[in-house]
Every structure is written in C-alpha cells, then in structure tokens.
Write a protein that holds these residues in place. Structure first.
Motif, PDB file in Angstrom:
ATOM      1  N   LEU B  21       0.809  -1.205   0.000  1.00  0.00           N
ATOM      2  CA  LEU B  21       0.000   0.000   0.000  1.00  0.00           C
ATOM      3  C   LEU B  21       0.847   1.261   0.000  1.00  0.00           C
ATOM      4  O   LEU B  21       0.391   2.305  -0.427  1.00  0.00           O
ATOM      5  CB  LEU B  21      -0.920   0.016   1.222  1.00  0.00           C
ATOM      6  N   MET B  64      -6.472 -11.938 -10.926  1.00  0.00           N
ATOM      7  CA  MET B  64      -6.485 -10.511 -10.594  1.00  0.00           C
ATOM      8  C   MET B  64      -5.154  -9.867 -10.893  1.00  0.00           C
ATOM      9  O   MET B  64      -5.098  -8.698 -11.269  1.00  0.00           O
ATOM     10  CB  MET B  64      -6.842 -10.297  -9.123  1.00  0.00           C
ATOM     11  N   PHE B  68      -4.725  -6.520 -13.295  1.00  0.00           N
ATOM     12  CA  PHE B  68      -4.041  -5.298 -12.881  1.00  0.00           C
ATOM     13  C   PHE B  68      -2.934  -4.933 -13.847  1.00  0.00           C
ATOM     14  O   PHE B  68      -2.737  -3.763 -14.176  1.00  0.00           O
ATOM     15  CB  PHE B  68      -3.458  -5.478 -11.474  1.00  0.00           C
ATOM     16  N   THR B  71      -4.266  -3.388 -16.996  1.00  0.00           N
ATOM     17  CA  THR B  71      -4.715  -2.007 -16.774  1.00  0.00           C
ATOM     18  C   THR B  71      -3.535  -1.058 -16.674  1.00  0.00           C
ATOM     19  O   THR B  71      -3.561   0.043 -17.236  1.00  0.00           O
ATOM     20  CB  THR B  71      -5.538  -1.944 -15.486  1.00  0.00           C
ATOM     21  N   THR B  75      -2.710   2.266 -19.197  1.00  0.00           N
ATOM     22  CA  THR B  75      -2.901   3.621 -18.695  1.00  0.00           C
ATOM     23  C   THR B  75      -1.619   4.339 -18.350  1.00  0.00           C
ATOM     24  O   THR B  75      -1.659   5.390 -17.747  1.00  0.00           O
ATOM     25  CB  THR B  75      -3.773   3.623 -17.439  1.00  0.00           C
TER      26      THR B  75
ATOM     27  N   ASN C  24      -3.574   8.117  -6.314  1.00  0.00           N
ATOM     28  CA  ASN C  24      -3.516   7.320  -7.524  1.00  0.00           C
ATOM     29  C   ASN C  24      -4.693   6.359  -7.533  1.00  0.00           C
ATOM     30  O   ASN C  24      -4.984   5.711  -6.537  1.00  0.00           O
ATOM     31  CB  ASN C  24      -2.199   6.538  -7.559  1.00  0.00           C
ATOM     32  N   ILE C  26      -5.249   3.511  -9.073  1.00  0.00           N
ATOM     33  CA  ILE C  26      -5.004   2.075  -8.995  1.00  0.00           C
ATOM     34  C   ILE C  26      -4.606   1.685  -7.580  1.00  0.00           C
ATOM     35  O   ILE C  26      -4.919   0.594  -7.101  1.00  0.00           O
ATOM     36  CB  ILE C  26      -3.954   1.669 -10.041  1.00  0.00           C
ATOM     37  N   LYS C  27      -3.965   2.611  -6.850  1.00  0.00           N
ATOM     38  CA  LYS C  27      -3.665   2.321  -5.445  1.00  0.00           C
ATOM     39  C   LYS C  27      -4.947   2.195  -4.630  1.00  0.00           C
ATOM     40  O   LYS C  27      -5.037   1.388  -3.703  1.00  0.00           O
ATOM     41  CB  LYS C  27      -2.829   3.460  -4.848  1.00  0.00           C
ATOM     42  N   ILE C  29      -7.765   1.032  -5.745  1.00  0.00           N
ATOM     43  CA  ILE C  29      -8.355  -0.277  -6.046  1.00  0.00           C
ATOM     44  C   ILE C  29      -7.588  -1.378  -5.329  1.00  0.00           C
ATOM     45  O   ILE C  29      -8.181  -2.358  -4.847  1.00  0.00           O
ATOM     46  CB  ILE C  29      -8.379  -0.500  -7.568  1.00  0.00           C
ATOM     47  N   ILE C  30      -6.262  -1.224  -5.189  1.00  0.00           N
ATOM     48  CA  ILE C  30      -5.496  -2.220  -4.437  1.00  0.00           C
ATOM     49  C   ILE C  30      -5.922  -2.210  -2.972  1.00  0.00           C
ATOM     50  O   ILE C  30      -6.031  -3.260  -2.319  1.00  0.00           O
ATOM     51  CB  ILE C  30      -3.983  -1.959  -4.596  1.00  0.00           C
ATOM     52  N   GLY C  31      -6.211  -1.012  -2.415  1.00  0.00           N
ATOM     53  CA  GLY C  31      -6.678  -0.938  -1.034  1.00  0.00           C
ATOM     54  C   GLY C  31      -8.015  -1.626  -0.835  1.00  0.00           C
ATOM     55  O   GLY C  31      -8.216  -2.369   0.139  1.00  0.00           O
ATOM     56  N   SER C  33      -9.107  -4.088  -2.625  1.00  0.00           N
ATOM     57  CA  SER C  33      -8.874  -5.527  -2.754  1.00  0.00           C
ATOM     58  C   SER C  33      -8.317  -6.121  -1.469  1.00  0.00           C
ATOM     59  O   SER C  33      -8.649  -7.253  -1.093  1.00  0.00           O
ATOM     60  CB  SER C  33      -7.903  -5.771  -3.919  1.00  0.00           C
ATOM     61  N   THR C  84     -14.042  -5.952  -8.833  1.00  0.00           N
ATOM     62  CA  THR C  84     -12.729  -5.344  -9.099  1.00  0.00           C
ATOM     63  C   THR C  84     -12.484  -5.240 -10.600  1.00  0.00           C
ATOM     64  O   THR C  84     -11.886  -4.258 -11.061  1.00  0.00           O
ATOM     65  CB  THR C  84     -11.626  -6.170  -8.434  1.00  0.00           C
ATOM     66  N   LEU C  88     -11.674  -1.743 -12.666  1.00  0.00           N
ATOM     67  CA  LEU C  88     -10.528  -1.527 -13.549  1.00  0.00           C
ATOM     68  C   LEU C  88     -10.977  -1.049 -14.925  1.00  0.00           C
ATOM     69  O   LEU C  88     -10.309  -0.203 -15.537  1.00  0.00           O
ATOM     70  CB  LEU C  88      -9.727  -2.817 -13.670  1.00  0.00           C
ATOM     71  N   LEU C  90     -13.545   0.851 -15.473  1.00  0.00           N
ATOM     72  CA  LEU C  90     -13.879   2.272 -15.304  1.00  0.00           C
ATOM     73  C   LEU C  90     -12.626   3.134 -15.252  1.00  0.00           C
ATOM     74  O   LEU C  90     -12.616   4.263 -15.743  1.00  0.00           O
ATOM     75  CB  LEU C  90     -14.707   2.474 -14.040  1.00  0.00           C
ATOM     76  N   VAL C  91     -11.530   2.601 -14.655  1.00  0.00           N
ATOM     77  CA  VAL C  91     -10.282   3.365 -14.602  1.00  0.00           C
ATOM     78  C   VAL C  91      -9.728   3.574 -16.002  1.00  0.00           C
ATOM     79  O   VAL C  91      -9.269   4.669 -16.344  1.00  0.00           O
ATOM     80  CB  VAL C  91      -9.264   2.644 -13.692  1.00  0.00           C
ATOM     81  N   ILE C  92      -9.814   2.528 -16.855  1.00  0.00           N
ATOM     82  CA  ILE C  92      -9.319   2.675 -18.225  1.00  0.00           C
ATOM     83  C   ILE C  92     -10.137   3.715 -18.968  1.00  0.00           C
ATOM     84  O   ILE C  92      -9.612   4.560 -19.710  1.00  0.00           O
ATOM     85  CB  ILE C  92      -9.347   1.316 -18.953  1.00  0.00           C
ATOM     86  N   LEU C 101      -4.196   9.867 -13.957  1.00  0.00           N
ATOM     87  CA  LEU C 101      -4.659   8.884 -12.966  1.00  0.00           C
ATOM     88  C   LEU C 101      -4.808   9.514 -11.596  1.00  0.00           C
ATOM     89  O   LEU C 101      -4.976   8.813 -10.622  1.00  0.00           O
ATOM     90  CB  LEU C 101      -3.667   7.722 -12.863  1.00  0.00           C
TER      91      LEU C 101
END
Lengths: 236, 79, 111
Positions: B21, B64, B68, B71, B75, C24, C26-27, C29-31, C33, C84, C88, C90-92, C101
């Motif tokens: 994180l 997953m 990722f 993506t 981007t 960010n 994507i960070k 989304i990682i949180g 997850s 998830t 992703l 939606l982020v694209i 981003l």
C-alpha cells in the motif's frame, strides 16, 4: 500543504476509531455462547439427504442453490458491463516476440489445464473444488493463449460471440435443472425432495443432478471471465 | 509448533500489506499483492478450509494479477 | 491463534486508510482488494474451532468445522473478483477521457 496533512490526520483518527469499535465487537462475538443448530443439521444429515460428500458443494448446489443463481448472474452482469464500456481502443500493447522454446512449452502444458479443470468440475461433490475453481482455470487457459500467441490468434478461433453463446448455454442449463425439479413435484431446484435417485455416496455418479449443476456453473464462470479479459485487452 | 508458524505468517501478512500500500511504484504494488494472496492461501489451509483456499489461489493470485497488469499497461504514459 | 482477530482489524484499517488518502486510482483499487481479502480471512476464522477437521466427510469424524461461513465465503471471493474487474474497466475509461490517474485533477476538470 496544511490541507493535505489535516486530511491525513483526520482520516487516521476516523480509521482508528473504527478499529477500536471493531476490536470491541469481535471480542464480544468470540465470547458468545451460541448453538449452531443449522450447521449441526447440515453435518449430521447432509450426506444422506443430498448424496454429496463435500458439504460445501452440498450447501451451495442443493440446500441454497438459489444463491448460486444470484452469483452466476453477478458474473454475467460483470462480463456484459466490461464488454459494453471499453471501446476498441487503439493502444499499443507491448508486443514481445517469444522464442520457439516458450511456444513449444506452452503448447505442451495447455492440455493439462483442460484435464485439471474437468477433474475439478466432475469430482466437485467428492473432493474440494467444485464448479467455480474449474471454471476459473478454463479462463486462465485463454489468458495464457493471449499472452504467448498474440491477440489475433485467439479471436480468430474464439471471438466474443462464440464465447457468449457458451455462457448462455450454461445459464439456460442451470435454469432447466431448476424447472426439472418443479416438474417432478418438488420445489424449484429440488434435488432429492423431487424423488431423484441419489445413488451411493462416494461414487462418481451420485448426488442426483449435482454434477450437471457443476458443469453449468463451470462453463458460465470460465467463459464469463474470458470475455472480461478479451474486452480488457482488445485493440484496433 | 503450529502456533509459532501461524504467528510468523500473520506478521508477514501485515508487513506485505504495508509494503503493497505504501510503495512508490505501481508495478511493485501489484506483484506484492499477489504475494499477499499466496500467504492468505496458506492461512486458509491451516484454518481447515480447503474449498476457500483453492478458489482464492486461482482467483486472487492468478486472475487478478493479470487484470491489474493489463490495466497498468493501458494507462501509463509512454515516455 | 490469539492474534488472528486483531490482525484482521489492522488489515481492514490499513485498507480503509489507503482508500481515504491516496491519490492514484489504482492504489485505491489495491486498497479495496486488501479489505475484501481480509473479510475472506474473517469468514474462514469464524468457522474454525480447535481440533476441528475439514468439512469433507469421507472418513468417520468427531469434530467438523462449520461449513456455512465457508460456503458464503466462496460466493464472496467470486463477487469480489467481478467488482474489481468492473472498477478496472472504469479506470481505463477515465484515463481515456481525462489522460491522468490523479483523482484531484479529475475532480477539478468539469465540463
């Protein structure tokens, strides 16, 4: 700068308040004296009422099979949304040409993916596994083909139209199994209450209509996740 | 003995989550997320849940990670 | 075994803190997850008591772990993967529209 650090301190304070509240809740829950009567009924009478040895498959495909229909609908909705949102974008995916060693090794490994996934789907009521794990391994196969042989090789053989046909077949098969239970005098998605012969527990052909349900869910999950991945990587 | 292994894996779980994180690069976070999922699979096996461990292994540590990475590939700004 | 529930609470708090303060996408989304994975661990821990066996009954048993939270956890794993994947996508799509981003810049560009 003052705004951002105040934001971080405020968030840390709120999150630690939530953490203290959760700790108190979990401490009270683990000291509770509760009798699990529903789980005891599933453990004591599960094998003779459903014919499956794996109790989790018996719960997911016989006692609470209606929730499995809901979950299959979630996967279908996710595949439809991702295929609708993403445009055919002209991105330049990094094309790396692999050496023939990689091509031959992947071509050697891929049939074993089939064997593993069909084993997990067919023996879903006898050992840990079930329809979901087998279906996800089928979609992992399509991801591997896209990565090593290129995107056009995959869509020449299995484009999104053909994969969504197989997905619809899986959903219709699951609904037909449910209506089959209605015809024979039980309730929707009834397995043994409708009088279907269960067989001896421990053999491959047992559990009534459960192997067919596993096959339907496996096909649906596998092709749904493959459609999501093809939509995420398509270009031009 | 099994309690000692359980405690060590729990500590490694928290350390891995903190690294995923709070790291600077995105690609490092995604790879460490798949390592986090693998440690979670080992914990679920010790807690006597084989169906959960199998499904978590193939989904979180297999599918997953590739989502990722696709993506991130689509981007990022190409310098 | 006694440190299991505090570890789960700590993981939930770390994931929520990341959702609230990172910039960010994507960070974030990682949180999310990581929060979902720790809930799966919570469901697996609620079904366990000491000296229990796995709920696959092919041998005579004495104590079997609770099969009901494990079945619900299996549904939860698949639903987490689906949501998830939608996030992703939606982020694209946001990156195609705004070319960044960073969530603060997306909040500022209106219209």
């Amino acid at each position: 700068m003052n705004n951002i650090s105040f934001n971080k301190l405020f968030s840390a304070g709120l999150v630690s308040l939530l953490g203290i509240f959760l700790l108190i809740t979990f401490y009270d829950i683990s000291n509770l004296e509760v009798t699990l009567s529903l789980s005891e009924h599933y453990i004591n009478y599960g094998v003779e009422e459903t014919g499956a040895i794996n109790l989790i498959t018996a719960i997911l495909f016989d006692y609470r099979a209606f929730d499995t229909i809901g979950e299959a609908t979630v996967i279908f909705t996710a595949a439809s949304i991702v295929a609708l949102i993403l445009p055919q974008h002209e991105a330049s995916m990094l094309k790396t040409e692999f050496t023939p060693i990689v091509h031959q090794s992947i071509a050697f490994i891929l049939p074993f993916f089939w064997v593993i996934s069909i084993f997990l789907i067919a023996y879903g009521h006898l050992s840990p596994g079930g329809g979901f794990s087998g279906g996800v391994i089928i979609s992992a196969m399509s991801i591997l083909i896209i990565f090593t042989y290129g995107f056009h090789y995959m869509t020449k053989r299995f484009n999104v139209t053909r994969l969504s046909l197989i997905e619809d077949f899986g959903a219709l098969l699951f609904l037909l199994i449910g209506i089959f239970g209605l015809i024979y005098g039980g309730s929707f998605l009834a397995n043994s209450q409708a009088g279907i012969y269960l067989g001896t527990p421990g053999e491959l052909l047992s559990g009534g209509l459960m192997p067919l349900s596993n096959l339907a869910v496996g096909a649906k999950v596998g092709t749904g996740l493959s459609i999501i991945f093809i939509s995420l990587t398509r270009e031009d | 003995m099994i309690d000692l292994i359980f405690g060590i894996i729990l500590v490694m779980l928290v350390v891995t989550a903190a690294l995923a994180l709070f790291s600077k690069k995105l690609l490092n976070s995604v790879v460490i997320l798949s390592l986090f999922s693998t440690l979670l699979v080992i914990l679920l096996i010790i807690l006597q849940a084989p169906d959960l461990a199998l499904a978590e292994a193939v989904i979180a540590a297999g599918i997953m990670t590739s989502f990722f990475i696709i993506t991130i590939n689509k981007t990022e700004e190409i310098e | 075994m006694i440190l299991l529930y505090p570890t789960i609470v700590l993981l939930i708090c770390m994931g929520l803190y990341t959702v609230l303060t990172q910039t960010n996408m994507i960070k974030i989304i990682i949180g999310i997850s990581i929060v979902e994975s720790s809930i799966i661990l919570l469901l697996g821990a609620m079904a366990y008591f000491p000296d229990a066996a796995a709920p696959v009954l092919d041998q005579p048993f004495e104590l079997v772990a609770d099969p009901l939270p494990q079945a619900l956890g299996l549904t939860a794993i698949v639903i987490n993967a689906s949501t998830t994947a939608i996030m992703l996508a939606l982020v694209i799509k946001l990156h195609n529209r705004y070319d960044t981003l960073n969530i603060h810049e997306i909040k500022r560009l209106r219209g």
